[in-house]
Design an enzyme around this catalytic site. Structure first.
Site, PDB file in Angstrom:
ATOM      1  CB  THR A 189      50.865  13.349  52.446  1.00 26.27           C
ATOM      2  OG1 THR A 189      50.429  14.679  52.391  1.00 26.27           O
ATOM      3  CG2 THR A 189      51.279  12.971  51.123  1.00 26.27           C
ATOM      4  N   GLY A 242      52.994  21.275  53.795  1.00 30.76           N
ATOM      5  CA  GLY A 242      53.840  21.402  52.446  1.00 30.76           C
ATOM      6  C   GLY A 242      54.324  22.586  52.118  1.00 30.76           C
TER       7      GLY A 242
END
Length: 288
Positions: A189, A242
């Site tokens: 990310t 996540g």
């Protein structure tokens, strides 16, 4: 890769600061130097905004756009492919003033999802748009069609697709074992957090998600308080697995601890320790 930048200001100004990350996971041998240099370029883009007296939101967006446009990072162009072989992009921006936030999830065929997320913040009464609706909104805001799939990512996808039965078992949809045995396949990310001369804080985060994710999977990145958060006390961006960041609302937890009197370092340490203890999670967080 995590790069920070600071600059000296006039005594009457708040000190400015910006920090950015390029994602958790292992870099393939030989690519580390390219990643660090790309981080420096991205941070300098954001820091220049702050030096000119610009807003923290402008600075984090400039930083993340530079990372989205660099195909070595898992965001925008160069994002990882999902199980069916195309990109679904998540992004979020948030500013401490009035807790303003905008996000997109499972967005397809856009060059800079972080800028679409910003348009959600600025042009709508909503917080998040997803899927086809997010794409239609992006087009209405002037974001043209863009295929983020690169040749290298497609080659990686073909390789992984051919190895799933070997590593996971024919009918398994669990990726945890695969990623533990092959960390070089983990999706990262990108993100940034900043404070400007006026004392406003902002964070921006963007990702292609986890490699070989199921179509429609949404991670922590577009969820305020999970992968991205900004308050009057702290701005933070997360990277890593996540699903665990969502369960812990990690970035909001950091802000709450700072609001209660903890130092930023102590707050981040406590949250990361909890993630490791409760979930054995591979997670990284940056904050200002």
């Amino acid at each position: 890769s995590c790069i920070s930048g600071f600059a000296t200001q006039r005594a009457t100004d708040m000190p400015i600061a910006l920090i950015a990350h390029g994602g958790a996971g292992n870099w393939r041998p030989g690519s580390e130097e390219d990643a660090i240099e790309a981080m420096r370029v991205a941070v300098e883009a954001g820091r220049e905004v702050l030096r000119r007296g610009g807003a923290a939101l402008d600075a984090v967006c400039a930083t993340v756009v530079a990372l989205e446009d660099n195909p070595i990072f898992n965001a925008g162009t160069g994002a990882v492919l999902n199980f069916d072989g195309f990109c679904e992009l998540d992004a979020c921006v948030m500013e401490s003033r009035e807790a303003r936030v905008g996000a997109v999830a499972a967005l397809r065929r856009v060059k800079n999802p972080v800028l679409v997320a910003r348009k959600v913040l600025e042009e709508t009464d909503h917080v998040m748009l997803a899927g086809e609706g997010a794409q239609r909104f992006a087009r209405s805001m002037g974001f043209g069609d863009h295929d983020p799939v690169t040749r290298d990512r497609h080659a990686d996808w073909k390789d992984k697709k051919g190895r799933l039965d070997e590593v996971l078992g024919k009918h398994s949809l669990k990726m945890r074992r695969f990623l533990k045995e092959h960390p070089e396949y983990a999706g990262g990310t990108v993100g940034a957090a900043a404070v400007d001369r006026q004392g406003l804080l902002a964070a921006a985060t963007s990702t292609g998600g986890v490699t070989m994710k199921l179509v429609g999977r949404v991670g922590d990145t577009p969820i305020a308080g999970a992968g991205n958060y900004a308050s009057a006390h702290a701005a933070a961006s997360a990277t890593g697995t996540g699903e665990f960041v969502m369960r812990s609302l990690a970035t909001r937890a950091i802000s709450e601890k700072v609001a209660a009197g903890a130092t930023l370092e102590a707050a981040m340490g406590e949250v990361l320790d909890e993630l490791g203890r409760d979930y054995d999670a591979d997670v990284g967080i940056i904050a200002v």
